[in-house]
Motif scaffolding. Structure first.
Motif, PDB file in Angstrom:
ATOM      1  N   MET A   1       1.117  -1.273   0.318  1.00 50.70           N
ATOM      2  CA  MET A   1       0.145  -0.185  -0.187  1.00 50.70           C
ATOM      3  C   MET A   1       0.936   1.623   0.107  1.00 50.70           C
ATOM      4  SD  MET A   1      -2.718   1.431   2.984  1.00 50.70           S
ATOM      5  CE  MET A   1      -4.277   0.408   2.056  1.00 50.70           C
ATOM      6  N   GLY A   2       1.867   1.070   0.843  1.00 46.89           N
ATOM      7  CA  GLY A   2       2.933   2.626   0.683  1.00 46.89           C
ATOM      8  C   GLY A   2       2.652   2.823   1.965  1.00 46.89           C
ATOM      9  N   GLU A   3       3.656   4.177   1.935  1.00 44.11           N
ATOM     10  CA  GLU A   3       3.154   5.288   3.494  1.00 44.11           C
ATOM     11  C   GLU A   3       2.309   6.104   3.397  1.00 44.11           C
ATOM     12  OE1 GLU A   3       4.348   5.732   7.607  1.00 44.11           O
ATOM     13  OE2 GLU A   3       5.000   4.446   5.785  1.00 44.11           O
ATOM     14  N   ARG A   4       1.896   6.500   1.962  1.00 45.33           N
ATOM     15  CA  ARG A   4       1.284   7.307   2.249  1.00 45.33           C
ATOM     16  C   ARG A   4      -0.651   7.102   2.514  1.00 45.33           C
ATOM     17  NH1 ARG A   4       1.025  12.659  -0.140  1.00 45.33           N
ATOM     18  NH2 ARG A   4       3.069  12.031  -1.447  1.00 45.33           N
ATOM     19  N   GLY A   5      -0.632   6.333   1.353  1.00 50.59           N
ATOM     20  CA  GLY A   5      -1.637   5.497   1.537  1.00 50.59           C
ATOM     21  C   GLY A   5      -2.338   4.114   2.985  1.00 50.59           C
ATOM     22  N   ARG A   6      -1.257   3.961   3.823  1.00 48.50           N
ATOM     23  CA  ARG A   6      -1.085   3.845   5.103  1.00 48.50           C
ATOM     24  C   ARG A   6      -2.021   4.990   6.187  1.00 48.50           C
ATOM     25  NH1 ARG A   6       2.521  -0.033   4.300  1.00 48.50           N
ATOM     26  NH2 ARG A   6       4.240   1.885   4.079  1.00 48.50           N
ATOM     27  N   LYS A   7      -1.175   5.798   5.787  1.00 45.75           N
ATOM     28  CA  LYS A   7      -2.167   6.836   6.750  1.00 45.75           C
ATOM     29  C   LYS A   7      -3.160   7.790   6.354  1.00 45.75           C
ATOM     30  CE  LYS A   7       2.818   9.808   7.315  1.00 45.75           C
ATOM     31  NZ  LYS A   7       3.389  10.375   7.081  1.00 45.75           N
ATOM     32  N   LEU A   8      -3.918   7.632   5.312  1.00 44.13           N
ATOM     33  CA  LEU A   8      -5.647   7.774   4.871  1.00 44.13           C
ATOM     34  C   LEU A   8      -5.443   6.397   4.858  1.00 44.13           C
ATOM     35  CD1 LEU A   8      -5.025   8.742   1.326  1.00 44.13           C
ATOM     36  CD2 LEU A   8      -5.335  10.023   2.466  1.00 44.13           C
ATOM     37  N   ALA A   9      -5.056   5.439   5.283  1.00 43.83           N
ATOM     38  CA  ALA A   9      -6.782   4.265   5.798  1.00 43.83           C
ATOM     39  C   ALA A   9      -6.280   4.696   7.089  1.00 43.83           C
ATOM     40  CB  ALA A   9      -5.719   2.810   5.564  1.00 43.83           C
ATOM     41  N   VAL A  10      -5.131   4.779   7.822  1.00 45.41           N
ATOM     42  CA  VAL A  10      -5.374   5.118   9.558  1.00 45.41           C
ATOM     43  C   VAL A  10      -6.490   6.563   9.632  1.00 45.41           C
ATOM     44  CG1 VAL A  10      -3.943   5.698  11.246  1.00 45.41           C
ATOM     45  CG2 VAL A  10      -3.000   4.025   9.838  1.00 45.41           C
ATOM     46  N   ALA A  11      -6.595   6.867   8.994  1.00 44.67           N
ATOM     47  CA  ALA A  11      -7.049   8.452   9.265  1.00 44.67           C
ATOM     48  C   ALA A  11      -8.779   8.096   9.074  1.00 44.67           C
ATOM     49  CB  ALA A  11      -6.796   9.423   8.186  1.00 44.67           C
ATOM     50  N   VAL A  12      -8.953   7.508   8.044  1.00 48.14           N
ATOM     51  CA  VAL A  12     -10.095   6.851   7.531  1.00 48.14           C
ATOM     52  C   VAL A  12     -10.383   5.658   8.925  1.00 48.14           C
ATOM     53  CG1 VAL A  12     -11.722   5.568   6.417  1.00 48.14           C
ATOM     54  CG2 VAL A  12     -10.051   7.177   5.454  1.00 48.14           C
ATOM     55  N   SER A  13      -9.909   5.221   9.727  1.00 52.83           N
ATOM     56  CA  SER A  13     -10.495   3.820  10.190  1.00 52.83           C
ATOM     57  C   SER A  13     -10.560   5.053  11.888  1.00 52.83           C
ATOM     58  CB  SER A  13      -9.331   2.694  10.539  1.00 52.83           C
ATOM     59  OG  SER A  13     -10.071   2.441  11.573  1.00 52.83           O
ATOM     60  N   ARG A  14      -9.324   5.393  12.097  1.00 47.01           N
ATOM     61  CA  ARG A  14      -9.770   6.463  12.997  1.00 47.01           C
ATOM     62  C   ARG A  14     -11.469   7.707  13.371  1.00 47.01           C
ATOM     63  NH1 ARG A  14      -3.874   8.747  14.545  1.00 47.01           N
ATOM     64  NH2 ARG A  14      -2.793   6.633  14.721  1.00 47.01           N
ATOM     65  N   ALA A  15     -11.437   8.160  12.212  1.00 46.72           N
ATOM     66  CA  ALA A  15     -12.517   9.155  11.608  1.00 46.72           C
ATOM     67  C   ALA A  15     -14.260   8.139  12.373  1.00 46.72           C
ATOM     68  CB  ALA A  15     -12.302   9.732  10.801  1.00 46.72           C
ATOM     69  N   LEU A  16     -13.864   6.618  11.730  1.00 47.35           N
ATOM     70  CA  LEU A  16     -15.713   6.410  11.995  1.00 47.35           C
ATOM     71  C   LEU A  16     -15.932   5.596  12.850  1.00 47.35           C
ATOM     72  CD1 LEU A  16     -14.432   3.587   8.967  1.00 47.35           C
ATOM     73  CD2 LEU A  16     -15.984   5.445   8.496  1.00 47.35           C
ATOM     74  N   PRO A  17     -16.955   5.335  13.291  1.00 46.29           N
ATOM     75  CA  PRO A  17     -17.756   4.959  14.989  1.00 46.29           C
ATOM     76  C   PRO A  17     -17.014   3.175  15.046  1.00 46.29           C
ATOM     77  CG  PRO A  17     -19.356   5.180  12.611  1.00 46.29           C
ATOM     78  CD  PRO A  17     -17.929   5.698  12.522  1.00 46.29           C
ATOM     79  N   ARG A  18     -16.611   3.071  15.953  1.00 53.84           N
ATOM     80  CA  ARG A  18     -16.122   1.674  16.420  1.00 53.84           C
ATOM     81  C   ARG A  18     -17.261   0.767  16.158  1.00 53.84           C
ATOM     82  NH1 ARG A  18     -11.632   2.395  14.052  1.00 53.84           N
ATOM     83  NH2 ARG A  18     -11.848   0.181  15.313  1.00 53.84           N
ATOM     84  N   ARG A  19     -18.442   1.052  16.611  1.00 53.39           N
ATOM     85  CA  ARG A  19     -19.621   0.060  15.937  1.00 53.39           C
ATOM     86  C   ARG A  19     -20.847   0.567  15.213  1.00 53.39           C
ATOM     87  NH1 ARG A  19     -19.423  -4.296  19.958  1.00 53.39           N
ATOM     88  NH2 ARG A  19     -17.212  -3.662  21.723  1.00 53.39           N
ATOM     89  N   GLY A  20     -21.509  -0.379  14.885  1.00 51.84           N
ATOM     90  CA  GLY A  20     -22.791   0.164  13.985  1.00 51.84           C
ATOM     91  C   GLY A  20     -22.789   0.360  12.809  1.00 51.84           C
ATOM     92  N   ASN A  21     -23.478   0.293  12.156  1.00 53.08           N
ATOM     93  CA  ASN A  21     -23.814   0.413  10.853  1.00 53.08           C
ATOM     94  C   ASN A  21     -23.483   1.073   9.994  1.00 53.08           C
ATOM     95  OD1 ASN A  21     -24.773  -2.407  10.848  1.00 53.08           O
ATOM     96  ND2 ASN A  21     -27.211  -1.568  11.012  1.00 53.08           N
ATOM     97  N   ILE A  22     -22.583   1.220   8.892  1.00 50.04           N
ATOM     98  CA  ILE A  22     -22.269   2.073   7.918  1.00 50.04           C
ATOM     99  C   ILE A  22     -22.866   2.489   6.601  1.00 50.04           C
ATOM    100  CG2 ILE A  22     -20.279   3.021   6.452  1.00 50.04           C
ATOM    101  CD1 ILE A  22     -18.530   3.166   9.616  1.00 50.04           C
ATOM    102  N   VAL A  23     -23.541   3.983   6.369  1.00 51.61           N
ATOM    103  CA  VAL A  23     -24.080   3.702   4.478  1.00 51.61           C
ATOM    104  C   VAL A  23     -22.975   4.639   3.829  1.00 51.61           C
ATOM    105  CG1 VAL A  23     -25.653   5.222   2.890  1.00 51.61           C
ATOM    106  CG2 VAL A  23     -26.183   3.127   5.038  1.00 51.61           C
TER     107      VAL A  23
END
Length: 444
Positions: A1-23
């Motif tokens: 994925m590369g460093e830039r991609g990993r940073k984006l993935a981490v940012a997205v993961s942290r911003a999402l609610p940990r539980r519950g459904n997503i649309v």
């Protein structure tokens, strides 16, 4: 994925609610297709179902193609997908946005999910600039940073960064041809005005971001102040509608100055799902300071503000299904919020019951201005307007306009919960029947 991609993935993961459904709202463009790919990467980090939602605006062959493109991509990622289609062809940005958000929120309600969008830092810059051009106040200048039930995990990410990621990962996307149309204000700002302003004033983008941050902070502080200083009751919409309702203790508002009301009312309205424009805010201020008990005023967007004895009530302008309609009284039955039934006996003091001769042709409808009820005054029978009985009973605001009256022929014989007609007593020794009424929501 590369460093830039990993940073984006981490940012997205942290911003999402940990539980519950997503649309996940996906249009097929660069930003949302990149977020779709990132969501596939971080899916295992959280619990809950993920549904991809895409909307066909019915604006031409390209919108059909985009919806199909998104659906194919979602299925390749192993995600479920829902496609919405506009019921009519709209021409304005506001109409497109309203139709799209109506669809997304309906999917979110059905799946008890959080809506997640691919809005970026660039979107926030454009939004704040547009709001500033329209002389928006602090509430509007917060833009996409305003407190919301929508999750925007890419709000701190530049569009150029997403393009780098998408190119490196060979992602496909579809450019909406309407994004090049100069007819639409956001397109003119994005393609023409903002580049010119940035050349003339490098760093303007950072200034606009800072303005949005300060405005969002101000909104949070106002929200906290309202929460601690006003007695507020929020309920579900009338007749099962998705809009909320809001009641505010009148004494809390009438003691405020015009300046304070101008800050407080938009915050209060937002809690019911209404965005007050400047005209609506002014009407709310005027009504708070001069509106009489039992009166109402229309605000923007199809909402009413009603003054009851103790509260100001904010309600969607939705007519009762039974308003003005005459229905036969045939218990057991539900009429609007009232349930009618047959019972064995009544009490002279129980105004929620009435005994009438059998054979009467009875009907029920909502009361109308000018309606009268016959009552006894001394030795005489006199007619008095129904509205006075409702006022005496403390029935005002939005529920007063819906209150039922029962008629025998064309004569009102009973205001359930309020008063019976003295001219409608049962004949001695004749067959009678007793009706009972129950108001299904006594809170109002």
């Amino acid at each position: 994925m590369g460093e830039r991609g990993r940073k984006l993935a981490v940012a997205v993961s942290r911003a999402l609610p940990r539980r519950g459904n997503i649309v996940l709202a996906v249009s097929g463009g660069l930003d949302s297709m990149t977020l779709l790919d990132l969501m596939a990467t971080v899916r295992s980090d959280r619990r809950g179902e993920l549904t991809v939602a895409t909307f066909d605006h019915a604006s031409g062959a390209h919108s059909v193609r985009a919806a199909s493109f998104v659906a194919d991509a979602a299925l390749r990622y192993g995600m479920s997908v829902v496609i919405g289609v506009a019921g009519s062809v709209e021409r304005s940005e506001a109409a497109w946005r309203a139709a799209r958000w109506s669809f997304l929120r309906s999917v979110a309600r059905a799946t008890r999910a959080t809506v997640v969008t691919a809005h970026t830092r660039d979107d926030q810059i454009e939004t704040v600039l547009m709001r500033a051009m329209r002389a928006a106040g602090a509430r509007g200048l917060a833009g996409l940073r305003a407190a919301s039930d929508v999750c925007r995990p890419l709000i701190d990410t530049c569009r150029a960064e997403l393009e780098t990621y998408a190119t490196a990962h060979r992602l496909g996307w579809i450019d909406d041809p309407t994004n090049r149309e100069p007819l639409y204000l956001r397109n003119r700002i994005r393609r023409d005005l903002l580049p010119v302003l940035l050349r003339a004033r490098p760093g303007l983008d950072a200034e606009l971001i800072a303005i949005g941050e300060r405005a969002a902070t101000w909104r949070r502080e106002v929200s906290a102040l309202v929460e601690s200083s006003f007695a507020i009751e929020i309920g579900s919409g009338d007749d099962g509608m998705p809009q909320r309702t809001l009641d505010v203790r009148a004494a809390d508002l009438t003691s405020c100055s015009r300046e304070v009301l101008g800050i407080v009312w938009p915050e209060l309205a937002a809690r019911a799902g209404l965005t007050l424009d400047r005209r609506g805010t002014e009407r709310a201020i005027e009504f708070t300071q001069s509106g009489a008990v039992g009166r109402r005023v229309q605000l923007s967007g199809g909402w009413d503000l009603i003054r009851s004895r103790t509260h100001f009530e904010l309600r969607p302008t939705i007519a009762s299904d039974n308003e003005g309609r005459l229905r036969a009284l045939d218990p057991p039955m539900i009429w609007d919020r009232w349930a009618f039934a047959l019972v064995d006996q009544t009490s002279a003091r129980d105004v929620w019951r009435v005994t009438l001769p059998t054979g009467e042709s009875l009907s029920v409808r909502s009361w109308r201005p000018g309606d009268k009820l016959t009552v006894r005054q001394g030795e005489r029978l006199v007619e008095r307007k129904v509205k006075y009985f409702l006022s005496d009973a403390g029935i005002s605001g939005h529920i007063r306009a819906r209150w039922p009256v029962v008629l025998a022929g064309s004569e009102i014989v009973w205001i359930p919960g309020v008063r019976r007609s003295d001219a409608a007593t049962a004949r001695s020794g004749g067959p009678v029947v007793t009706y009972a009424c129950d108001y299904l929501d006594r809170r109002s």
